[in-house]
Write an enzyme that holds these catalytic residues in place. Structure first.
Site, PDB file in Angstrom:
ATOM      1  N   ASP A 162       0.854  -1.180   0.000  1.00  0.00           N
ATOM      2  CA  ASP A 162       0.000   0.000   0.000  1.00  0.00           C
ATOM      3  C   ASP A 162       0.892   1.233   0.000  1.00  0.00           C
ATOM      4  OD1 ASP A 162      -2.053  -1.780   0.183  1.00  0.00           O
ATOM      5  OD2 ASP A 162      -2.746  -1.154   2.164  1.00  0.00           O
ATOM      6  N   ASP A 201     -15.436  -2.762  -0.851  1.00  0.00           N
ATOM      7  CA  ASP A 201     -14.999  -2.417   0.497  1.00  0.00           C
ATOM      8  C   ASP A 201     -16.225  -2.210   1.357  1.00  0.00           C
ATOM      9  OD1 ASP A 201     -12.304  -2.407  -0.415  1.00  0.00           O
ATOM     10  OD2 ASP A 201     -12.645  -0.412  -1.261  1.00  0.00           O
TER      11      ASP A 201
END
Length: 242
Positions: free
Chosen positions: A8, A131
């Site tokens: 990330d 998500d």
């Protein structure tokens, strides 16, 4: 089952957030390129990269870092975060040579765009990130609640031709507790969708459980960075996805 290490990116560094909170981050490396090379040397067959800056505001803040990662390794890569235009999709897939892009916010707000990208490319190249917070799909780097039920959303994705999703329970992400097994079982009941499990993974036994439950893949992030998982050993035992 595919075991996919994650990087990330925020400000060019490899970081991890806690439950998607941009103010609660840990920096694990200021050299993501070397990190990616290390994953390849361990035997990874795929790499997952997220532009966290892009996820929040739709930018390509970490484009050059992603470009350098792609040039430094030979294994396939999937990239998500801020991919909301045809130009950005083309930049990643056609110019940089990314293998799969992960659409998120735009898939909720503009389903026709997903259809257009599936027609232009293929279901192998266009993946959608789902998500989930409290049963609803979150957008804009997890900062906004769409109010859309996640199971209904996944069914809609399937009906428009999406075949692979990355599903994350935001409340588990970065917590080193466990994936939301019930959520993934409900998703698995939707025919025609293969799911990559993401968020909450804490140990090797849970990787094995993902495999036992028949899911397509699992993303390994914080559990590796915090030394909870022997990634090299897991990759050595990895089997090919269906």
């Amino acid at each position: 089952m595919l075991i996919i290490p994650a990087i990330d990116l925020q400000g060019g560094e490899a970081v991890r957030l806690f439950k998607g909170d941009y103010a609660a981050k840990t920096v694990y490396s200021n050299d993501p390129v070397s990190l990616a090379q290390g994953f390849e040397q361990m035997g990874a067959n795929y790499l997952h990269v997220v532009d966290l800056d892009g996820a929040k505001d739709g930018s390509t803040e970490n484009l050059e870092t992603i470009r350098r990662i792609r040039a430094s390794i030979s294994i396939p890569m999937q990239v998500g975060g801020g991919i909301r235009t045809a130009e950005t999709v083309s930049l990643y897939l056609d110019t940089i040579g990314i293998n799969r892009v992960i659409l998120g916010t735009v898939a909720v707000k503009n389903p026709d765009f997903v259809r257009e990208m599936l027609e232009r490319y293929s279901p192998e190249q266009i993946v959608v990130g789902v998500d989930v917070r409290d049963g609803k799909v979150a957008t804009a780097g997890w900062l906004e609640d769409s109010g859309v039920d996640y199971l209904r959303f996944i069914e809609q994705l399937r009906d428009m031709g999406v075949r692979t999703i990355v599903a994350t329970d935001i409340s588990r992400d970065g917590t080193l507790t466990a994936p939301n097994w019930e959520m993934y079982r409900q998703i698995a009941d939707i025919e025609g969708i293969q799911v990559i499990v993401s968020g909450g993974l804490a140990n090797t036994d849970q990787i094995e459980q993902v495999k036992t439950e028949g899911h397509y893949g699992v993303i390994v992030g914080k559990a590796y960075y915090e030394g909870k998982v022997d990634l090299a050993a897991c990759l050595k035992n990895e089997s090919s996805p269906a």
